[in-house]
Design a protein around this motif. Structure first.
Motif, PDB file in Angstrom:
ATOM      1  N   ALA A  74       0.825  -1.214   0.000  1.00  0.00           N
ATOM      2  CA  ALA A  74       0.000   0.000   0.000  1.00  0.00           C
ATOM      3  C   ALA A  74       0.856   1.260   0.000  1.00  0.00           C
ATOM      4  O   ALA A  74       0.507   2.263  -0.652  1.00  0.00           O
ATOM      5  CB  ALA A  74      -0.934   0.000   1.209  1.00  0.00           C
ATOM      6  N   GLU A  75       1.980   1.219   0.695  1.00  0.00           N
ATOM      7  CA  GLU A  75       2.877   2.368   0.707  1.00  0.00           C
ATOM      8  C   GLU A  75       3.477   2.596  -0.674  1.00  0.00           C
ATOM      9  O   GLU A  75       3.689   3.741  -1.098  1.00  0.00           O
ATOM     10  CB  GLU A  75       3.969   2.160   1.742  1.00  0.00           C
ATOM     11  N   ARG A  76       3.763   1.527  -1.369  1.00  0.00           N
ATOM     12  CA  ARG A  76       4.325   1.662  -2.714  1.00  0.00           C
ATOM     13  C   ARG A  76       3.293   2.248  -3.670  1.00  0.00           C
ATOM     14  O   ARG A  76       3.634   3.050  -4.549  1.00  0.00           O
ATOM     15  CB  ARG A  76       4.829   0.304  -3.210  1.00  0.00           C
ATOM     16  N   VAL A  77       2.029   1.869  -3.491  1.00  0.00           N
ATOM     17  CA  VAL A  77       0.972   2.458  -4.317  1.00  0.00           C
ATOM     18  C   VAL A  77       0.885   3.953  -4.065  1.00  0.00           C
ATOM     19  O   VAL A  77       0.736   4.751  -4.996  1.00  0.00           O
ATOM     20  CB  VAL A  77      -0.382   1.773  -4.036  1.00  0.00           C
ATOM     21  N   ILE A 115       3.506   3.563  -7.503  1.00  0.00           N
ATOM     22  CA  ILE A 115       3.765   2.288  -8.184  1.00  0.00           C
ATOM     23  C   ILE A 115       2.463   1.502  -8.265  1.00  0.00           C
ATOM     24  O   ILE A 115       1.809   1.284  -7.243  1.00  0.00           O
ATOM     25  CB  ILE A 115       4.811   1.456  -7.425  1.00  0.00           C
ATOM     26  N   VAL A 116       2.075   1.076  -9.449  1.00  0.00           N
ATOM     27  CA  VAL A 116       0.861   0.276  -9.591  1.00  0.00           C
ATOM     28  C   VAL A 116       1.157  -0.922 -10.480  1.00  0.00           C
ATOM     29  O   VAL A 116       1.947  -0.831 -11.423  1.00  0.00           O
ATOM     30  CB  VAL A 116      -0.309   1.119 -10.147  1.00  0.00           C
ATOM     31  N   ALA A 161      -3.569   7.336 -10.025  1.00  0.00           N
ATOM     32  CA  ALA A 161      -2.672   8.392 -10.512  1.00  0.00           C
ATOM     33  C   ALA A 161      -1.208   7.975 -10.386  1.00  0.00           C
ATOM     34  O   ALA A 161      -0.407   8.640  -9.731  1.00  0.00           O
ATOM     35  CB  ALA A 161      -2.929   9.702  -9.756  1.00  0.00           C
ATOM     36  N   PRO A 162      -0.838   6.870 -11.019  1.00  0.00           N
ATOM     37  CA  PRO A 162       0.517   6.322 -10.816  1.00  0.00           C
ATOM     38  C   PRO A 162       1.588   7.121 -11.546  1.00  0.00           C
ATOM     39  O   PRO A 162       1.327   7.850 -12.501  1.00  0.00           O
ATOM     40  CB  PRO A 162       0.400   4.919 -11.405  1.00  0.00           C
ATOM     41  N   GLY A 213       2.928  10.700 -19.639  1.00  0.00           N
ATOM     42  CA  GLY A 213       4.310  10.913 -19.267  1.00  0.00           C
ATOM     43  C   GLY A 213       4.781  10.035 -18.134  1.00  0.00           C
ATOM     44  O   GLY A 213       5.752  10.365 -17.455  1.00  0.00           O
ATOM     45  N   MET A 214       4.129   8.906 -17.918  1.00  0.00           N
ATOM     46  CA  MET A 214       4.536   8.007 -16.841  1.00  0.00           C
ATOM     47  C   MET A 214       5.496   6.944 -17.359  1.00  0.00           C
ATOM     48  O   MET A 214       5.640   6.741 -18.572  1.00  0.00           O
ATOM     49  CB  MET A 214       3.312   7.332 -16.210  1.00  0.00           C
ATOM     50  N   GLY A 215       6.154   6.259 -16.436  1.00  0.00           N
ATOM     51  CA  GLY A 215       6.987   5.132 -16.802  1.00  0.00           C
ATOM     52  C   GLY A 215       6.159   3.867 -16.892  1.00  0.00           C
ATOM     53  O   GLY A 215       5.202   3.685 -16.137  1.00  0.00           O
TER      54      GLY A 215
END
Length: 262
Positions: free
Chosen positions: A78-81, A85-86, A159-160, A192-194
């Motif tokens: 959850a912290e990574r989200v 990060i998704v 909104a990753p 513009g995301m990775g």
């Protein structure tokens, strides 16, 4: 560099080493493809990044994972989200008894601003008009392609900054594969995301990626610009379906050449 893996090892049940030292990078914008055969360690690598190893009794035992310069190796999923990060898992994994809109809103439970969430849901519906057409249907009754669109749309609801896609073409008809990959390319260009893309359909993945990594037996054995990987004769014959009869002399030659990769 947005995402960095440095010599990451993953062990399951404290016995089986599934990833034996993967190093790769994903920039803040653009698509990176991670290629390899079944069981090579592709999905495990994604789960190491998203933190989803623990339910499968997996553990990162060596190496580091950094996101935007921060070590995230010990962070909960959850912290990574929340950091951006998704992970879109293989097999789509939508909530079958919820409508498309309910699926989208379910991805925003950790965000308090419901108005902003509703706005993002409308943006997803605009990006995937077919989901709006099926708005009253339960997600379990959507086609495979529609479910994949929903799974990607649900990921966008967070909104990753980095979206990881595991086999998005799996089980889809060829015309739907083209549509899904076009969508991924447009999302990467417009937002513009990775993007870190795991695929067995290497031709399709390398057609939209800027850079690629080839993983075998839990190790990255080759990397480079996507165009160079597509033109590499060994990669084409053994991973891109070069076609034709098997030339066993070339197979033996390729195996000898691979010693420098190990």
């Amino acid at each position: 560099m947005l995402l960095g893996l440095n010599n990451v090892e993953v062990v399951y049940d404290r016995v089986f080493m599934a990833v034996t030292g993967v190093s790769l990078q994903v920039p803040g914008q653009g698509i990176v493809a991670l290629l390899g055969a079944n069981g090579a360690g592709k999905s495990t690598t994604l789960k190491a990044v998203s933190g989803l190893l623990k339910p499968e009794r997996g553990l990162v035992t060596k190496g580091t994972l950094t996101f935007d310069g921060r070590d995230v190796t010990g962070l909960a999923p959850a912290e990574r989200v929340r950091l951006g990060i998704v992970h879109v898992l293989e097999g789509r994994r939508v909530f079958p008894h919820l409508t498309p809109m309910e699926n989208l809103m379910a991805a925003t439970t950790m965000h308090g601003d419901r108005r902003a969430a509703a706005h993002r849901a409308e943006e997803v519906m605009e990006r995937f008009p077919r989901l709006r057409q099926r708005a009253r249907s339960e997600a379990g009754y959507l086609s495979g392609g529609e479910q994949q669109m929903l799974a990607i749309g649900r990921a966008l609801m967070t909104a990753p900054r980095l979206i990881m896609l595991d086999e998005p073409s799996l089980g889809l008809a060829p015309h739907l594969v083209d549509e899904i990959f076009d969508t991924i390319a447009h999302i990467a260009a417009e937002t513009g995301m990775g993007v870190l893309l795991v695929e067995q359909n290497a031709d399709a993945a390398l057609a939209i990626a800027a850079h690629g990594y080839l993983i075998e037996n839990g190790r990255v054995v080759m990397s480079g610009p996507a165009a160079e990987l597509r033109d590499n004769p060994d990669i084409r014959d053994f991973y891109l379906g070069g076609g034709g009869s098997v030339d066993y002399a070339r197979v033996k030659h390729y195996r000898r050449r691979k010693r420098w990769l190990s």
